[in-house]
Write a protein that holds these residues in place. Structure first.
Motif, PDB file in Angstrom:
ATOM      1  N   SER A   6      45.621  63.942  26.667  1.00 26.19           N
ATOM      2  CA  SER A   6      46.785  63.825  27.564  1.00 26.19           C
ATOM      3  C   SER A   6      46.385  63.192  28.893  1.00 26.19           C
ATOM      4  O   SER A   6      47.117  62.353  29.446  1.00 26.19           O
ATOM      5  CB  SER A   6      47.404  65.209  27.813  1.00 26.19           C
ATOM      6  N   ASP A   7      45.207  63.593  29.410  1.00 21.22           N
ATOM      7  CA  ASP A   7      44.719  63.010  30.674  1.00 21.22           C
ATOM      8  C   ASP A   7      44.465  61.520  30.520  1.00 21.22           C
ATOM      9  O   ASP A   7      44.843  60.713  31.395  1.00 21.22           O
ATOM     10  CB  ASP A   7      43.427  63.703  31.112  1.00 21.22           C
ATOM     11  N   ILE A   8      43.828  61.137  29.397  1.00 16.32           N
ATOM     12  CA  ILE A   8      43.545  59.720  29.146  1.00 16.32           C
ATOM     13  C   ILE A   8      44.843  58.935  29.037  1.00 16.32           C
ATOM     14  O   ILE A   8      44.983  57.842  29.594  1.00 16.32           O
ATOM     15  CB  ILE A   8      42.712  59.551  27.852  1.00 16.32           C
ATOM     16  N   ALA A   9      45.822  59.494  28.322  1.00 18.96           N
ATOM     17  CA  ALA A   9      47.106  58.820  28.145  1.00 18.96           C
ATOM     18  C   ALA A   9      47.803  58.611  29.482  1.00 18.96           C
ATOM     19  O   ALA A   9      48.369  57.544  29.764  1.00 18.96           O
ATOM     20  CB  ALA A   9      47.990  59.641  27.208  1.00 18.96           C
ATOM     21  N   VAL A  19      46.612  56.743  22.301  1.00 16.10           N
ATOM     22  CA  VAL A  19      45.226  57.134  22.550  1.00 16.10           C
ATOM     23  C   VAL A  19      44.588  57.654  21.268  1.00 16.10           C
ATOM     24  O   VAL A  19      43.449  57.326  20.937  1.00 16.10           O
ATOM     25  CB  VAL A  19      45.147  58.207  23.654  1.00 16.10           C
ATOM     26  N   SER A  20      45.337  58.466  20.528  1.00 16.05           N
ATOM     27  CA  SER A  20      44.819  59.021  19.278  1.00 16.05           C
ATOM     28  C   SER A  20      44.495  57.919  18.273  1.00 16.05           C
ATOM     29  O   SER A  20      43.455  57.964  17.610  1.00 16.05           O
ATOM     30  CB  SER A  20      45.844  59.986  18.685  1.00 16.05           C
ATOM     31  N   LEU A  36      41.749  51.292  27.450  1.00 16.42           N
ATOM     32  CA  LEU A  36      41.315  52.609  27.005  1.00 16.42           C
ATOM     33  C   LEU A  36      39.794  52.708  26.933  1.00 16.42           C
ATOM     34  O   LEU A  36      39.219  53.763  27.216  1.00 16.42           O
ATOM     35  CB  LEU A  36      41.934  52.926  25.640  1.00 16.42           C
ATOM     36  N   GLU A  37      39.124  51.616  26.548  1.00 14.10           N
ATOM     37  CA  GLU A  37      37.660  51.603  26.554  1.00 14.10           C
ATOM     38  C   GLU A  37      37.124  51.882  27.951  1.00 14.10           C
ATOM     39  O   GLU A  37      36.199  52.674  28.137  1.00 14.10           O
ATOM     40  CB  GLU A  37      37.131  50.247  26.053  1.00 14.10           C
TER      41      GLU A  37
END
Length: 332
Positions: A6-9, A19-20, A36-37
């Motif tokens: 959730s934080d990454i998203a 993200v998944s 995302l990388e």
């Protein structure tokens, strides 16, 4: 607090499902993948499912990160790793870092996402970024060629190599010497090797040494050799690697200098080509192939939860050949 999907998203401005998909190797746009990388790397994020999957079923895949693919040392080390892993039913996944620290860090994160059981890393230097990436990966990381007390390390006795070479060239009567090294950011090749050489020279009171620096590339070594010959006219050039020595030999030939009667040259490494060129290069042999096999054995033990020595030091061997003139007795 651990970073979540959730934080990454939220940081990337995308859905959790995106993200998944990225983390599981699914289809995402190139632009989103790059974003995302970067974000997962900066956040030091590794999915919790990775550690869980290793507990459930340990993979037999070992990631190996090499500085460059055209390196004799790296090639021999990889061959040793591959041979030992195959004998044990394992496999090797190779990443070429191109001698760039950022690519080494990226490779560590990428390998962790690909669920390898462990990572064998051959860095030019070990930074805090490397250590953070190793901790985030949550799997065994083994250094080869460089040492760090925070990680299991397999190193060569670079100090002894420099000491052996220094004592040998002094024994042959050389007193005006150029040392062509590499950046001291490289602790093994750039620093330890030079320290051993300098220690040997402390035993001589009438020696003049000139220190120069090059990259590992033959072309750069050739240019450095031009400067050395123009500026200090040494009887001998000690090169931090065999590759650098090959560049010096080429410059000497272009200038019409005979080796070793007009210029002596030495290297470190024991590359196969050094026994083929004429005259054969005096060098110090480093057991790259054997180190690769031992690194693989250590990694297999680590992934199985077994104990391994924190630091392993490989012995080196002086190879006395034809490229050093004997100034004490020219007829010998």
């Amino acid at each position: 607090m651990n970073t979540t999907i959730s934080d990454i998203a939220q940081m990337a401005g995308v859905a959790k499902s995106t993200v998944s998909r990225y983390l599981n190797g699914g289809s995402v746009s190139v632009k989103t993948k790059q974003k995302l990388e970067r974000i997962t790397r900066e956040a030091g994020y590794v999915p919790n499912t990775f550690a869980q999957s290793l507990k459930a079923k340990r993979t037999n895949l070992i990631g190996t990160i090499v500085p460059r693919l055209d390196s004799f040392a790296a090639a021999q080390t990889m061959t040793g790793i591959d041979e030992e892993l195959r004998a044990a039913g394992g496999q090797m996944l190779v990443y070429n870092a191109g001698q760039e620290r950022e690519r080494e860090i990226e490779a560590m994160h990428d390998l962790a996402r690909q669920k390898v059981a462990g990572i064998i890393l051959m860095p030019a230097q070990v930074t805090d970024e490397h250590l953070r990436a190793a901790e985030a990966a949550g799997i065994p990381v083994l250094l080869v060629g460089q040492g760090n007390e925070a990680l299991h390390s397999l190193v060569y006795d670079d100090y002894q190599a420099g000491l052996l070479m220094g004592r040998y060239v002094l024994e042959k009567g050389h007193r005006r010497i150029a040392y062509l090294g590499v950046t001291e950011e490289d602790e093994a090749v750039g620093r330890r090797r030079k320290e051993g050489f300098k220690q040997a020279l402390l035993e001589c009171t009438d020696c003049k040494v000139f220190y120069y620096e090059s990259s590992f590339k033959i072309a750069d070594a050739r240019l450095a050799a031009e400067r050395i010959l123009d500026e200090c006219s040494p009887t001998l050039i000690v090169c931090a690697t065999d590759n650098i020595a090959l560049g010096v030999v080429k410059t000497a030939h272009v200038r019409g200098l005979s080796i070793p009667s007009e210029l002596s040259v030495t290297g470190f490494g024991g590359y196969e080509v050094t026994s083929i060129i004429h005259p054969e290069l005096t060098t110090v042999h480093f057991p790259y192939f054997e180190a690769g096999k031992l690194a693989a054995r250590h990694m297999l033990k680590l992934t199985a939860g077994e104990e391994v020595e924190r630091l392993t030091v490989m012995d080196v061997e002086m190879l006395i050949r034809e490229s050093v003139d004997n100034l004490n007795n020219p007829s010998v």
